[in-house]
Enzyme design. Sequence first.
Site, PDB file in Angstrom:
ATOM      1  N   LYS A 191       0.891  -1.417   0.108  1.00 62.08           N
ATOM      2  CA  LYS A 191      -0.156  -0.065  -0.147  1.00 62.08           C
ATOM      3  C   LYS A 191       0.637   1.321  -0.121  1.00 62.08           C
ATOM      4  O   LYS A 191       0.804   2.389  -0.723  1.00 62.08           O
ATOM      5  CB  LYS A 191      -1.080   0.039   1.102  1.00 62.08           C
ATOM      6  CG  LYS A 191      -1.897  -1.126   1.243  1.00 62.08           C
ATOM      7  CD  LYS A 191      -2.923  -1.007   2.283  1.00 62.08           C
ATOM      8  CE  LYS A 191      -2.408  -1.262   3.598  1.00 62.08           C
ATOM      9  NZ  LYS A 191      -2.164  -2.664   4.064  1.00 62.08           N
ATOM     10  N   ASP A 218       9.781  -6.547  -4.736  1.00 62.44           N
ATOM     11  CA  ASP A 218       8.482  -7.318  -3.952  1.00 62.44           C
ATOM     12  C   ASP A 218       8.381  -8.400  -4.594  1.00 62.44           C
ATOM     13  O   ASP A 218       7.676  -8.708  -5.761  1.00 62.44           O
ATOM     14  CB  ASP A 218       7.408  -6.174  -3.922  1.00 62.44           C
ATOM     15  CG  ASP A 218       6.190  -6.856  -2.683  1.00 62.44           C
ATOM     16  OD1 ASP A 218       6.344  -7.997  -2.515  1.00 62.44           O
ATOM     17  OD2 ASP A 218       5.504  -5.873  -2.252  1.00 62.44           O
ATOM     18  N   VAL A 275      10.554   4.498   6.252  1.00 64.03           N
ATOM     19  CA  VAL A 275       9.617   4.939   7.160  1.00 64.03           C
ATOM     20  C   VAL A 275       8.517   3.590   7.447  1.00 64.03           C
ATOM     21  O   VAL A 275       7.409   3.536   7.720  1.00 64.03           O
ATOM     22  CB  VAL A 275       8.263   5.864   6.589  1.00 64.03           C
ATOM     23  CG1 VAL A 275       9.014   7.347   6.237  1.00 64.03           C
ATOM     24  CG2 VAL A 275       8.219   5.542   5.214  1.00 64.03           C
ATOM     25  N   ALA A 276       9.412   2.376   7.394  1.00 65.33           N
ATOM     26  CA  ALA A 276       8.736   1.231   7.605  1.00 65.33           C
ATOM     27  C   ALA A 276       8.875   0.848   9.091  1.00 65.33           C
ATOM     28  O   ALA A 276       7.790   1.140   9.760  1.00 65.33           O
ATOM     29  CB  ALA A 276       9.094   0.006   6.555  1.00 65.33           C
ATOM     30  N   ARG A 277       9.724  -0.132   9.376  1.00 64.24           N
ATOM     31  CA  ARG A 277      10.163  -0.174  10.888  1.00 64.24           C
ATOM     32  C   ARG A 277      11.713  -0.258  10.802  1.00 64.24           C
ATOM     33  O   ARG A 277      12.460  -0.987  10.022  1.00 64.24           O
ATOM     34  CB  ARG A 277       9.649  -1.726  11.174  1.00 64.24           C
ATOM     35  CG  ARG A 277       8.086  -1.808  11.292  1.00 64.24           C
ATOM     36  CD  ARG A 277       7.682  -1.072  12.652  1.00 64.24           C
ATOM     37  NE  ARG A 277       6.351  -1.010  13.005  1.00 64.24           N
ATOM     38  CZ  ARG A 277       5.251   0.099  12.606  1.00 64.24           C
ATOM     39  NH1 ARG A 277       5.875   1.180  11.737  1.00 64.24           N
ATOM     40  NH2 ARG A 277       4.374  -0.007  12.918  1.00 64.24           N
ATOM     41  N   ASP A 292      12.540   7.224  10.011  1.00 63.95           N
ATOM     42  CA  ASP A 292      11.375   7.749  10.931  1.00 63.95           C
ATOM     43  C   ASP A 292      11.186   6.667  11.783  1.00 63.95           C
ATOM     44  O   ASP A 292      10.444   7.025  12.785  1.00 63.95           O
ATOM     45  CB  ASP A 292      10.199   7.901   9.683  1.00 63.95           C
ATOM     46  CG  ASP A 292       8.869   8.327  10.643  1.00 63.95           C
ATOM     47  OD1 ASP A 292       8.940   9.540  11.336  1.00 63.95           O
ATOM     48  OD2 ASP A 292       7.763   7.637  10.488  1.00 63.95           O
ATOM     49  N   GLU A 308      12.528   2.559  19.835  1.00 57.88           N
ATOM     50  CA  GLU A 308      11.691   3.971  20.053  1.00 57.88           C
ATOM     51  C   GLU A 308      11.200   4.317  21.396  1.00 57.88           C
ATOM     52  O   GLU A 308      10.460   3.497  22.185  1.00 57.88           O
ATOM     53  CB  GLU A 308      10.703   4.015  19.205  1.00 57.88           C
ATOM     54  CG  GLU A 308      10.855   3.708  17.480  1.00 57.88           C
ATOM     55  CD  GLU A 308      10.006   3.533  16.721  1.00 57.88           C
ATOM     56  OE1 GLU A 308       8.759   3.994  16.876  1.00 57.88           O
ATOM     57  OE2 GLU A 308      10.382   3.530  15.232  1.00 57.88           O
ATOM     58  N   HIS A 328       8.932   8.970  14.194  1.00 59.13           N
ATOM     59  CA  HIS A 328       7.776   8.022  13.875  1.00 59.13           C
ATOM     60  C   HIS A 328       6.564   8.824  13.401  1.00 59.13           C
ATOM     61  O   HIS A 328       5.629   8.705  14.267  1.00 59.13           O
ATOM     62  CB  HIS A 328       7.560   7.116  14.840  1.00 59.13           C
ATOM     63  CG  HIS A 328       6.867   5.729  14.576  1.00 59.13           C
ATOM     64  ND1 HIS A 328       6.943   4.652  15.060  1.00 59.13           N
ATOM     65  CD2 HIS A 328       5.888   5.585  13.500  1.00 59.13           C
ATOM     66  CE1 HIS A 328       6.085   3.674  14.470  1.00 59.13           C
ATOM     67  NE2 HIS A 328       5.349   4.302  13.355  1.00 59.13           N
TER      68      HIS A 328
HETATM   69  N1  LIG Z   1       6.217   5.248   9.802  1.00 54.74           N
HETATM   70  C1  LIG Z   1       4.845   5.207  10.080  1.00 54.74           C
HETATM   71  O1  LIG Z   1       4.229   5.930  10.637  1.00 54.74           O
HETATM   72  C2  LIG Z   1       4.240   4.177   9.122  1.00 54.74           C
HETATM   73  C3  LIG Z   1       4.750   2.838   9.056  1.00 54.74           C
HETATM   74  N2  LIG Z   1       4.046   2.047   8.157  1.00 54.74           N
HETATM   75  C4  LIG Z   1       4.986   0.750   7.951  1.00 54.74           C
HETATM   76  O2  LIG Z   1       5.118   0.594   6.602  1.00 54.74           O
HETATM   77  C5  LIG Z   1       5.102  -0.749   6.049  1.00 54.74           C
HETATM   78  C6  LIG Z   1       4.335  -0.945   4.910  1.00 54.74           C
HETATM   79  O3  LIG Z   1       3.038  -1.015   5.098  1.00 54.74           O
HETATM   80  P1  LIG Z   1       1.776  -1.189   4.235  1.00 54.74           P
HETATM   81  O4  LIG Z   1       2.296  -0.673   2.835  1.00 54.74           O
HETATM   82  O5  LIG Z   1       0.504  -0.840   4.571  1.00 54.74           O
HETATM   83  O6  LIG Z   1       1.912  -2.797   4.165  1.00 54.74           O
HETATM   84  P2  LIG Z   1       1.468  -3.552   2.908  1.00 54.74           P
HETATM   85  O7  LIG Z   1       1.288  -5.121   3.467  1.00 54.74           O
HETATM   86  O8  LIG Z   1       0.486  -3.188   2.066  1.00 54.74           O
HETATM   87  O9  LIG Z   1       2.753  -3.893   2.026  1.00 54.74           O
HETATM   88  C7  LIG Z   1       3.845  -4.501   2.474  1.00 54.74           C
HETATM   89  C8  LIG Z   1       4.501  -4.907   0.914  1.00 54.74           C
HETATM   90  O10 LIG Z   1       5.904  -5.577   1.492  1.00 54.74           O
HETATM   91  C9  LIG Z   1       6.075  -6.623   0.713  1.00 54.74           C
HETATM   92  N3  LIG Z   1       7.182  -7.602   1.221  1.00 54.74           N
HETATM   93  C10 LIG Z   1       6.983  -8.613   2.077  1.00 54.74           C
HETATM   94  N4  LIG Z   1       8.220  -9.095   2.187  1.00 54.74           N
HETATM   95  C11 LIG Z   1       9.283  -8.797   1.475  1.00 54.74           C
HETATM   96  C12 LIG Z   1      10.571  -8.858   1.302  1.00 54.74           C
HETATM   97  N5  LIG Z   1      11.241  -9.607   1.887  1.00 54.74           N
HETATM   98  N6  LIG Z   1      10.979  -7.973   0.130  1.00 54.74           N
HETATM   99  C13 LIG Z   1      10.108  -6.893  -0.571  1.00 54.74           C
HETATM  100  N7  LIG Z   1       8.972  -6.961  -0.047  1.00 54.74           N
HETATM  101  C14 LIG Z   1       8.505  -7.731   0.674  1.00 54.74           C
HETATM  102  C15 LIG Z   1       4.457  -7.349   0.536  1.00 54.74           C
HETATM  103  O11 LIG Z   1       4.704  -8.292  -0.587  1.00 54.74           O
HETATM  104  C16 LIG Z   1       3.678  -6.302   0.531  1.00 54.74           C
HETATM  105  O12 LIG Z   1       3.355  -6.080  -0.852  1.00 54.74           O
HETATM  106  C17 LIG Z   1       4.918  -1.676   7.393  1.00 54.74           C
HETATM  107  O13 LIG Z   1       5.958  -1.730   7.922  1.00 54.74           O
HETATM  108  C18 LIG Z   1       4.054  -0.534   8.436  1.00 54.74           C
HETATM  109  O14 LIG Z   1       4.051  -1.039   9.662  1.00 54.74           O
HETATM  110  C19 LIG Z   1       2.880   2.114   7.888  1.00 54.74           C
HETATM  111  C20 LIG Z   1       2.279   3.312   8.004  1.00 54.74           C
HETATM  112  C21 LIG Z   1       2.800   4.378   8.770  1.00 54.74           C
HETATM  113  O1  LIG Z   2       0.746   2.555  11.496  1.00 52.03           O
HETATM  114  C1  LIG Z   2       1.493   2.124  11.576  1.00 52.03           C
HETATM  115  O2  LIG Z   2       2.227   1.159  11.341  1.00 52.03           O
HETATM  116  C2  LIG Z   2       2.497   3.183  12.168  1.00 52.03           C
HETATM  117  O3  LIG Z   2       3.797   2.992  12.125  1.00 52.03           O
HETATM  118  C3  LIG Z   2       1.858   4.714  12.775  1.00 52.03           C
HETATM  119  O4  LIG Z   2       2.318   4.528  13.996  1.00 52.03           O
HETATM  120  P1  LIG Z   2       1.507   5.761  14.910  1.00 52.03           P
HETATM  121  O5  LIG Z   2      -0.053   5.381  15.106  1.00 52.03           O
HETATM  122  O6  LIG Z   2       1.664   7.024  14.200  1.00 52.03           O
HETATM  123  O7  LIG Z   2       1.957   5.532  16.134  1.00 52.03           O
END
Ligand SMILES: NC(=O)C1=CN([C@@H]2O[C@H](COP(=O)(O)OP(=O)(O)OC[C@H]3O[C@@H](n4cnc5c(N)ncnc54)[C@H](O)[C@@H]3O)[C@@H](O)[C@H]2O)C=CC1
Ligand SMILES: O=C(O)C(=O)COP(=O)(O)O
Length: 597
Positions: free
Chosen positions: A204, A224, A283-285, A309, A314, A333
């Site tokens: 996403k 991916d 910005v993932a983890r 981020d 954290e 974050h």
């Molecule tokens: N910094 C923040 O505040 C935020 C962080 N996130 C983090 O962003 C990340 C992505 O979130 P979404 O896009 O919603 O998840 P999602 O599940 O929609 O997308 C993750 C993608 O990673 C792919 N993937 C899995 N293993 C893989 C690998 N070994 N190599 C390459 N790709 C791989 C999957 O096929 C999937 O398409 C998550 O870790 C989420 O926690 C999400 C929202 C806010």
């Molecule tokens: O939705 C996520 O995975 C995030 O990393 C966002 O975290 P937060 O709700 O801003 O503490």
Amino acid sequence: MAATTSTAASSLLATKKNLSSLSLTSANKLPAFSPLLTSSRRQRFIVLSASLNSKPTVLVAEKLGEAGINLLKDFANVDCSYNLSPDELCTKISLCDAIIVRSGTKVSREVFESSGGRLKVVGRAGVGIDNVDLAAATEHGCLVVNAPTANTVAAAEHGIALMAAMARNVAQADASVKAGKWQRSKYVGVSLVGKTLAVMGFGKVGSEVARRAKGLGMHVIAHDPYAPADRARAIGVELVSFDEAIATADFISLHMPLTPATAKILNDETFAKMKKGVRIVNVARGGVIDEDALVRALDAGIVAQAALDVFTVEPPPQDSKLVQHESVTVTPHLGASTMEAQEGVAIEIAEAVVGALKGELASTSVNAPMVPAEVLTELKPYVELAEKLGRLAVQLVSGGSGVKDVKVTYASARAPDDLDTRVLRAMITKGLIEPISSVFVNLVNADFSAKQRGLRISEERILGDGSPESPLHFIQVQIANVESKFASAISENGEIKVEGRVKDGIPHLTKVGSFEVDVSLEGSIILCRQVDQPGMIGKVGSVLGAENVNVSFMSVGRIAPRKQAVMAIGVDEQPRKETLKKIGDIPAVEEFVFLKL
Ligand SMILES: NC(=O)C1=CN([C@@H]2O[C@H](COP(=O)(O)OP(=O)(O)OC[C@H]3O[C@@H](n4cnc5c(N)ncnc54)[C@H](O)[C@@H]3O)[C@@H](O)[C@H]2O)C=CC1
Ligand SMILES: O=C(O)C(=O)COP(=O)(O)O
């Protein structure tokens, strides 16, 4: 509030009993099931006590958008108490039916234990649920729901903001001007236009980042292994291998979930393969980067800059070399922190929590705590088999064509209407999706999750041998139109194929591609193809033995004596990379793969 019935009340009692047996079936992840609606087939069941006759209380433990609070207030007493200490949270929780958190509150086992059984729903106002103890939630009969879509764009925008700020030294230059300096030549940046951006994780958030980066004139590639190629093509993005992505990129942006496979995926070895002067955004983890290795790569000039981020811990320690590094831009974050995203997330989570308290099915439930005992008892080993076959099959996929078409065949001696395969399909879906995504799959959200990912699962029933006493003879999972990292897993019809049976209550892998094997699905598995010859079992066994890896099971399936054979080896521990390499170096071994269950 929802009308309640005595049937619903007794199903709640059954739930708790089932949960404790379920929690033993999975070591580190919850066994995420939900009820099979066997007799009434009503799309409604009660999570909260059916006899609840006063308003429930929802504790909002971190700041939540006003629209969400208002939605909650229509249905419940709302207690907004922010910045509670762990002790204060444990004290308060016994008065609450639901809690809503973001990433800053740990909903630990102690919280569930302190709730005295009253806590029924945990709402995570965001995507990642690493701060909620899912196993404890399930054991305590507590439903966990999240809000997986409302902050996608915010996270993508923050990724772009960090990339641009990093490239133009915005944060460093800002600090310098505020310190009374005027250092124009020191902060000359680099341009984004024409540069290659590798988006790692095309889900996403990743696909939204790609879309935006294309608008900035960047050449975007993505890695991916599980993303559908047509989705990438539609955005004008080429899906490439991991090595190609990191070797060609000027900028790398991380968007995969933190899973055992992605933990520290950027490390000394992978930094060494990158283009000198690469720039990294995360910005993932935090855990997807080995942070010490990143400091080394920055000091060595391999990585010119990083913008982060998220962090392994954290908040990170104040004296963190990474945070203090002058080539690193950091934010606390903030990916999801826009007014708009927080309003959206607040509404999404408030609706999910209210729905769950009313006993409605939640499409975003992360666990689903009800399984009728009689169904579970009979299907339990098959449920385990189904999930493990899904896990094995998806781990055999390689290349960028994406997993789309999966065919499941159930061989059973029972009449077609005497076996409900929904729980099995859900568990195969769970096995296929969870190793590659941040999504948690259970019976409630399995079809929804598959549809969202463009995964088509077709099912076929064939008449199996054996007695109708046993529900299934075998289950076969086939993935079409993909390449495999273990060529022997491709069957005569060109699909990845794995087949398994339950023997003495234990799931076994009995076929890989066209090769018959027999290995119990416990621990992990090494599959090895070699030319059939004496002494092979001993050679592989002694490599593992020398490295203290315990072999639980071994079997060899071959086309004919002295022709190609596939050896399946069950191992209790994960072998080190070097150990696996030694197996690959055995002259007769033509290919091998390590699969985690
Ligand atoms: N910094 C923040 O505040 C935020 C962080 N996130 C983090 O962003 C990340 C992505 O979130 P979404 O896009 O919603 O998840 P999602 O599940 O929609 O997308 C993750 C993608 O990673 C792919 N993937 C899995 N293993 C893989 C690998 N070994 N190599 C390459 N790709 C791989 C999957 O096929 C999937 O398409 C998550 O870790 C989420 O926690 C999400 C929202 C806010
Ligand atoms: O939705 C996520 O995975 C995030 O990393 C966002 O975290 P937060 O709700 O801003 O503490």
